[in-house]
Write a protein that holds these residues in place. Sequence first.
Motif, PDB file in Angstrom:
ATOM      1  N   PRO A 144       0.811  -1.238   0.000  1.00  0.00           N
ATOM      2  CA  PRO A 144       0.000   0.000   0.000  1.00  0.00           C
ATOM      3  C   PRO A 144       0.831   1.269   0.000  1.00  0.00           C
ATOM      4  O   PRO A 144       0.299   2.341  -0.320  1.00  0.00           O
ATOM      5  CB  PRO A 144      -0.827  -0.129   1.281  1.00  0.00           C
ATOM      6  N   ALA A 145       2.123   1.195   0.355  1.00  0.00           N
ATOM      7  CA  ALA A 145       2.952   2.402   0.354  1.00  0.00           C
ATOM      8  C   ALA A 145       3.024   3.007  -1.035  1.00  0.00           C
ATOM      9  O   ALA A 145       3.117   4.239  -1.193  1.00  0.00           O
ATOM     10  CB  ALA A 145       4.362   2.065   0.866  1.00  0.00           C
ATOM     11  N   ILE A 146       2.975   2.179  -2.072  1.00  0.00           N
ATOM     12  CA  ILE A 146       3.011   2.700  -3.436  1.00  0.00           C
ATOM     13  C   ILE A 146       1.720   3.453  -3.744  1.00  0.00           C
ATOM     14  O   ILE A 146       1.736   4.482  -4.433  1.00  0.00           O
ATOM     15  CB  ILE A 146       3.246   1.546  -4.430  1.00  0.00           C
ATOM     16  N   CYS A 147       0.595   2.950  -3.252  1.00  0.00           N
ATOM     17  CA  CYS A 147      -0.677   3.675  -3.420  1.00  0.00           C
ATOM     18  C   CYS A 147      -0.594   5.045  -2.745  1.00  0.00           C
ATOM     19  O   CYS A 147      -1.055   6.052  -3.298  1.00  0.00           O
ATOM     20  CB  CYS A 147      -1.831   2.877  -2.824  1.00  0.00           C
ATOM     21  N   ILE A 148       0.000   5.072  -1.544  1.00  0.00           N
ATOM     22  CA  ILE A 148       0.126   6.342  -0.821  1.00  0.00           C
ATOM     23  C   ILE A 148       0.984   7.313  -1.618  1.00  0.00           C
ATOM     24  O   ILE A 148       0.680   8.508  -1.727  1.00  0.00           O
ATOM     25  CB  ILE A 148       0.718   6.093   0.577  1.00  0.00           C
ATOM     26  N   ALA A 149       2.071   6.793  -2.212  1.00  0.00           N
ATOM     27  CA  ALA A 149       2.931   7.650  -3.037  1.00  0.00           C
ATOM     28  C   ALA A 149       2.155   8.207  -4.224  1.00  0.00           C
ATOM     29  O   ALA A 149       2.306   9.387  -4.593  1.00  0.00           O
ATOM     30  CB  ALA A 149       4.145   6.867  -3.517  1.00  0.00           C
ATOM     31  N   GLY A 150       1.295   7.388  -4.832  1.00  0.00           N
ATOM     32  CA  GLY A 150       0.473   7.869  -5.939  1.00  0.00           C
ATOM     33  C   GLY A 150      -0.488   8.961  -5.507  1.00  0.00           C
ATOM     34  O   GLY A 150      -0.679   9.960  -6.216  1.00  0.00           O
ATOM     35  N   ILE A 151      -1.080   8.795  -4.333  1.00  0.00           N
ATOM     36  CA  ILE A 151      -2.022   9.812  -3.818  1.00  0.00           C
ATOM     37  C   ILE A 151      -1.284  11.117  -3.530  1.00  0.00           C
ATOM     38  O   ILE A 151      -1.772  12.206  -3.851  1.00  0.00           O
ATOM     39  CB  ILE A 151      -2.730   9.282  -2.561  1.00  0.00           C
ATOM     40  N   VAL A 152      -0.090  11.000  -2.941  1.00  0.00           N
ATOM     41  CA  VAL A 152       0.700  12.210  -2.652  1.00  0.00           C
ATOM     42  C   VAL A 152       1.057  12.934  -3.945  1.00  0.00           C
ATOM     43  O   VAL A 152       0.955  14.162  -4.048  1.00  0.00           O
ATOM     44  CB  VAL A 152       1.962  11.836  -1.858  1.00  0.00           C
ATOM     45  N   ARG A 153       1.454  12.176  -4.974  1.00  0.00           N
ATOM     46  CA  ARG A 153       1.798  12.808  -6.249  1.00  0.00           C
ATOM     47  C   ARG A 153       0.568  13.470  -6.878  1.00  0.00           C
ATOM     48  O   ARG A 153       0.676  14.526  -7.517  1.00  0.00           O
ATOM     49  CB  ARG A 153       2.381  11.764  -7.207  1.00  0.00           C
ATOM     50  N   PHE A 154      -0.608  12.849  -6.674  1.00  0.00           N
ATOM     51  CA  PHE A 154      -1.842  13.464  -7.181  1.00  0.00           C
ATOM     52  C   PHE A 154      -2.101  14.803  -6.497  1.00  0.00           C
ATOM     53  O   PHE A 154      -2.466  15.794  -7.145  1.00  0.00           O
ATOM     54  CB  PHE A 154      -3.018  12.515  -6.972  1.00  0.00           C
ATOM     55  N   ARG A 155      -1.902  14.829  -5.195  1.00  0.00           N
ATOM     56  CA  ARG A 155      -2.115  16.080  -4.452  1.00  0.00           C
ATOM     57  C   ARG A 155      -1.077  17.129  -4.823  1.00  0.00           C
ATOM     58  O   ARG A 155      -1.312  18.326  -4.649  1.00  0.00           O
ATOM     59  CB  ARG A 155      -2.080  15.804  -2.954  1.00  0.00           C
ATOM     60  N   GLN A 156       0.066  16.678  -5.349  1.00  0.00           N
ATOM     61  CA  GLN A 156       1.084  17.615  -5.803  1.00  0.00           C
ATOM     62  C   GLN A 156       0.784  18.165  -7.197  1.00  0.00           C
ATOM     63  O   GLN A 156       1.508  19.024  -7.690  1.00  0.00           O
ATOM     64  CB  GLN A 156       2.461  16.949  -5.801  1.00  0.00           C
ATOM     65  N   GLY A 157      -0.263  17.628  -7.846  1.00  0.00           N
ATOM     66  CA  GLY A 157      -0.670  18.172  -9.143  1.00  0.00           C
ATOM     67  C   GLY A 157      -0.606  17.206 -10.302  1.00  0.00           C
ATOM     68  O   GLY A 157      -0.956  17.567 -11.427  1.00  0.00           O
ATOM     69  N   SER A 158      -0.154  15.975 -10.062  1.00  0.00           N
ATOM     70  CA  SER A 158      -0.074  14.980 -11.137  1.00  0.00           C
ATOM     71  C   SER A 158      -1.386  14.192 -11.188  1.00  0.00           C
ATOM     72  O   SER A 158      -1.591  13.247 -10.431  1.00  0.00           O
ATOM     73  CB  SER A 158       1.117  14.036 -10.895  1.00  0.00           C
ATOM     74  N   ARG A 159      -2.294  14.583 -12.095  1.00  0.00           N
ATOM     75  CA  ARG A 159      -3.613  13.965 -12.128  1.00  0.00           C
ATOM     76  C   ARG A 159      -3.547  12.493 -12.523  1.00  0.00           C
ATOM     77  O   ARG A 159      -4.325  11.673 -12.031  1.00  0.00           O
ATOM     78  CB  ARG A 159      -4.510  14.725 -13.111  1.00  0.00           C
ATOM     79  N   ASP A 160      -2.626  12.152 -13.426  1.00  0.00           N
ATOM     80  CA  ASP A 160      -2.544  10.747 -13.838  1.00  0.00           C
ATOM     81  C   ASP A 160      -2.088   9.849 -12.692  1.00  0.00           C
ATOM     82  O   ASP A 160      -2.331   8.640 -12.711  1.00  0.00           O
ATOM     83  CB  ASP A 160      -1.573  10.588 -15.014  1.00  0.00           C
ATOM     84  N   ALA A 161      -1.444  10.436 -11.670  1.00  0.00           N
ATOM     85  CA  ALA A 161      -1.031   9.639 -10.515  1.00  0.00           C
ATOM     86  C   ALA A 161      -2.242   9.097  -9.767  1.00  0.00           C
ATOM     87  O   ALA A 161      -2.150   8.047  -9.114  1.00  0.00           O
ATOM     88  CB  ALA A 161      -0.154  10.474  -9.583  1.00  0.00           C
ATOM     89  N   ALA A 162      -3.382   9.769  -9.874  1.00  0.00           N
ATOM     90  CA  ALA A 162      -4.601   9.271  -9.222  1.00  0.00           C
ATOM     91  C   ALA A 162      -5.051   7.973  -9.885  1.00  0.00           C
ATOM     92  O   ALA A 162      -5.441   7.016  -9.205  1.00  0.00           O
ATOM     93  CB  ALA A 162      -5.707  10.322  -9.296  1.00  0.00           C
ATOM     94  N   VAL A 163      -4.994   7.945 -11.220  1.00  0.00           N
ATOM     95  CA  VAL A 163      -5.348   6.715 -11.936  1.00  0.00           C
ATOM     96  C   VAL A 163      -4.363   5.606 -11.571  1.00  0.00           C
ATOM     97  O   VAL A 163      -4.749   4.450 -11.366  1.00  0.00           O
ATOM     98  CB  VAL A 163      -5.350   6.960 -13.456  1.00  0.00           C
TER      99      VAL A 163
END
Length: 601
Positions: free
Chosen positions: A317-336
């Motif tokens: 799940p740490a990778i999912c958390i990293a994706g969520i953090v990147r999404f909050r930083q402005g990377s919309r594709d990181a949410a997908v």
Amino acid sequence: MYSRIVLALLLLCAQIAFAAPAIDVTVDESGNKTTGQSEILFDPQASLTVNEAAAKYALGEFTALDTAGSTGLQPGAVWSHFQLHNTSGQALTLDIEYVDHQLIELDAFQAPTSNGGNYTQVASLSLLAPFESRPVAHNRFVFQVTLAPDERREFLVKFSSHQAGFVFPSMRIWAPEKLRQNNNAETAMVMFLFGGIFLMSVVSFVAALATRDRTFFSYSVYALSKIVGWFTILGYTHQFIVKQHYHWSYMTITGAIGIIFGIIFSRIYLQTRQHTPRLDYVLLFMMANAVFMLVCTIFDLNTLAISSITLALLLYPAICIAGIVRFRQGSRDAAVFAVAWSLLVLGMVGQALRDLGLVGHSEFTYYWPAFASFVEMIGILTAMGLKVRRLRVQKDKAESRYMAQLESSKVELEMLVSQRTAELERAKEAAEFEARTDPLTGAHNRRSFLVEAQRCLSLAHRKGQPLSLLMFDIDHFKAINDSFGHSMGDEALRQFSSTVAGSLRDMDVWGRLGGEEFALLLYEDSQGSLLTANRLLETIRSISIPSDAGDLRFTASIGVASLAADEDIETLLNRADNALYQAKNQGRDCVVQDQALATQA
């Protein structure tokens, strides 16, 4: 003696009283009936013989499994007891299939219920044995039994997971044909998933070659590692590829490799090193854990390897958390990406819950992790497509801003550069023209003509092409200057040069060597050059320049020489000059070929 008989009768009564009911089987068994979970015995040292296990069963030491389906991570082996009752009224052959792929060894023993528990071995299956030794060709353990009409038969099955592992003490009962059909359907489904992942890998690899983006390349490698991992874990590597000398460690090795490449891809895609350094340390720890898993597997430390796998699943799940953090930083594709990776995490969690016995074994829970991996790969590929689109949009916007700024500031610079460039070009062209052109006639000057002649001669030698040189001299040119004046002499030179040049091809080289002497180099053999010389002689005779003293007409003498093998330009010029000298001696207004040329002709 009497006491022993009484004890045996008491044990038999206890066995009958506490024994699970027999499983009624017919010719139409389709895997819906399972065995084994109601009467099991843990064997921590994996040291019990079948007779010792049978004795413990007689003493009532077999108990029901207290989990949803798995024994959890346990050392040693597990024994399972069950009975089958053929109610079909005819002899019956059945396939007994182990429900999972993680087992290392399976030993099955049978005994008719009427013989007092004398068990004989009916199957001995092992991952370490050649695949061809299996009685039924299946990616999981399967053995066959045959029951007479209305026969009851008892079975003891030993499930071994080497040092420690997860055991599902349950087996499905099949009619052989229905097992084959089900296996074909399962294999087709799995191959469809693998084919989809492979196609995504190929598409990503092609994209990597086209864009030189290492994200696509790492995804392609990650997808291939997925295929290899699941192909091995589900037993197909043993069935189709490594049929001999297979080892259980291959499952752990391929799984560890898949984890390593998955983390490498995630770090590259999410750019965790630049944007989430703390989470990047967690991902690096996960990679180190996967390497540790490989080391434990190589040195046959099965318990540590399985513990390392469990830790890897907990850290996913740490990778999912990293994706969520990147999404909050402005990377919309990181949410997908985070959603797609969450599907994989759910698959891994589902597998962990099933392995730990917290959820039951079923077709869904068995294949859910592989299917989740497939969906995850689709989601990640979609996220990568969105990322490429986002980067392209950003690039286009940046280019538009740059072009707008450039347009606003380049006009003046372009004018200055254009003006200066034009001046330099004019000066350059004038200098080059003066350097290679005779100022009076516009023909090549002597230096320029010799340079071009040397180039043409080298080309003719290299390609084996014919080449000829014509030397021209205006007849009685001094008399023209004396009778009409030097200005008319200059005009005669100009008219002579322009008239001859207008009758030539672009590839021919025309030049003034000095005074009234000119030269022509053309790609013709001796016969063609002689024809050209005579044609030009007639053209020269037609020149007429009006003047106060009358029309000025004149003639010319022409000497012709054709290129011989390995001849240099100086030699060719000398031969053409000799021929010109002969033309003058013969009365002028004629064409003379060099004597060497005439000999060759």
